[in-house]
Design an enzyme around this catalytic site. Structure first.
Site, PDB file in Angstrom:
ATOM      1  N   CYS A  89      78.194  34.123  73.075  1.00 35.05           N
ATOM      2  CA  CYS A  89      79.726  33.247  72.834  1.00 35.05           C
ATOM      3  C   CYS A  89      80.815  34.216  73.102  1.00 35.05           C
ATOM      4  O   CYS A  89      81.969  33.185  73.177  1.00 35.05           O
ATOM      5  CB  CYS A  89      79.345  32.651  71.544  1.00 35.05           C
ATOM      6  N   HIS A 345      82.381  23.910  71.930  1.00 39.57           N
ATOM      7  CA  HIS A 345      82.424  25.261  71.900  1.00 39.57           C
ATOM      8  C   HIS A 345      81.458  25.673  73.616  1.00 39.57           C
ATOM      9  O   HIS A 345      80.270  25.560  73.446  1.00 39.57           O
ATOM     10  CB  HIS A 345      81.490  25.778  71.020  1.00 39.57           C
ATOM     11  N   CYS A 375      81.722  35.292  66.664  1.00 38.83           N
ATOM     12  CA  CYS A 375      80.269  35.586  66.295  1.00 38.83           C
ATOM     13  C   CYS A 375      79.408  35.548  67.812  1.00 38.83           C
ATOM     14  O   CYS A 375      79.722  34.454  68.445  1.00 38.83           O
ATOM     15  CB  CYS A 375      79.787  34.898  65.273  1.00 38.83           C
TER      16      CYS A 375
END
Length: 394
Positions: A89, A345, A375
């Site tokens: 991510c 996201h 994260c």
């Protein structure tokens, strides 16, 4: 050491899975933000030393070096190099940090950091599921199994572990998530995303339209609606409503040296203050931003109270909530225009997407310092601290 500056930062508006951006090939979507970045910044296209593209699911239409393909599909010269990286991510946040490091080392002067993810066209997990389903390989190597016997690395489980560890009930997670939608609604209605969003032309049954607003925001979000969503795990606290939305999108940031600012008469938006990446527990996994932030602030000689705005990716509500609790940060400075729970996201694009929002809002408010953290799978976290170049005159 030479300084690195952000000159421009852009993103597409998020598209829901199967939604308004589903018809766009990710290569072309990424090319659109590259072109917009160069056009808005005023830097000559042939001055770009490199393009560093973050992308997580590098398969299907995102295989074959999607960063290079995006350059070839863009208006940039064919001679522009590009590379594609995966730090889960945090891929495009790491792309941004690599770009800044290249500039700060003196080896390059003008670097684009970008990211793209079409989670509609290349579904999450599809890059390895095909092989596993066909019996071609295993999820864990023998070496990993020996070191972590019987353990499955799972971000959903990690998010639940964080909620339990920090004592977050389903009710408080829902409340935080509802706040994300309400902040995103207010920001959109106030036009706060206007300067960072690249409008994308799309085909709809009604004809051609322009996609320029985040599609995932729930304008009718309510406590009752949140409470009606089923739990992700029996006995857990998280639901789909307190997790980030699957999203299609692309984003990009232009990072240059002081020499390039002068040479091309560019106006800097922000100065890079600190670049930090750390790693920790791969099982709890998503808690690492807490400890990465501690290290970044210490290295920068700053306290959390010195930071005017924070962007902490809302992978799950438990992550930014644990970050707030650990750092003692002020909730009113966190994700002030909403986060991934409302805005989406798009995995590999989220790093530079968050920076686009952070740098524009920091300048709008006249704040000095902004901090972004993400994260990442495997227990890794990036932290980037920036300084508004106009904070003294804002």
């Amino acid at each position: 050491m030479p300084e690195a500056y952000i000159v421009e930062a852009v993103r597409t508006a998020g598209g829901r899975r199967g939604g308004r951006l589903a018809g766009w090939h990710p290569v072309d979507l990424a090319a659109k933000v590259l072109d917009a970045l160069v056009e808005r910044s005023g830097v000559p296209a042939d001055a770009i030393d490199d393009v560093i593209m973050g992308c997580v699911s590098q398969g299907g239409e995102q295989a074959g070096q999607v960063g290079r393909n995006a350059v070839l599909a863009s208006k940039l010269p064919e001679s522009t190099p590009a590379v594609t990286i995966d730090r889960q991510c945090g891929s495009s946040q790491q792309a941004m940090q690599f770009a800044a490091q290249a500039v700060m080392s003196g080896t390059q002067d003008v670097v684009i950091a970008a990211g793209v993810e079409s989670m509609t066209r290349v579904p999450m997990g599809s890059t390895f599921k095909l092989f596993y389903d066909a019996g071609l390989g295993k999820n864990k190597s023998p070496g990993l199994e020996e070191k972590y016997p019987g353990i499955v690395f799972n971000q959903f489980a990690g998010a639940e572990m964080i909620a339990k560890k920090h004592g977050f009930s389903r009710e408080v997670l829902d409340e935080f998530s509802l706040g994300s939608h309400r902040k995103a609604v207010a920001a959109t209605q106030a036009g706060k995303f206007r300067d960072e969003i690249v409008a994308i032309e799309i085909e709809t049954p009604e004809g051609k339209e322009v996609h320029n607003a985040d599609e995932g925001i729930r304008y009718d979000a309510s406590p009752e609606g949140m409470a009606g969503v089923k739990l992700l795990a029996e006995g857990g606290a998280l639901t789909a409503a307190s997790a980030s939305q699957i999203c299609d999108g692309a984003s990009a940031v232009l990072i240059v040296s002081a020499e390039a600012l002068k040479k091309y008469n560019l106006k800097p938006m922000a100065r890079i203050v600190n670049l930090t990446v750390t790693a920790g527990d791969p099982v709890v996994m998503l808690e690492e931003p807490l400890f990465a932030t501690d290290k970044a602030l210490k290295k920068a000689g700053l306290s959390i109270d010195d930071i005017d705005l924070y962007e902490v990716n809302e992978a799950f509500a438990s992550v930014p909530m644990a970050w707030l609790k650990h750092t003692g940060a002020k909730p009113e400075r966190l994700n002030v225009n909403g986060g991934a729970i409302a805005l989406g996201h798009p995995l590999g694009a989220s790093g530079t997407k968050l920076m686009a929002t952070l740098v524009h809002e920091l300048r709008r408010r006249g704040g000095r310092y902004g901090l972004q953290t993400m994260c990442e799978g495997g227990g890794v976290a990036n932290v980037t601290i920036i300084e508004n170049c106009d904070w003294q005159t804002a």
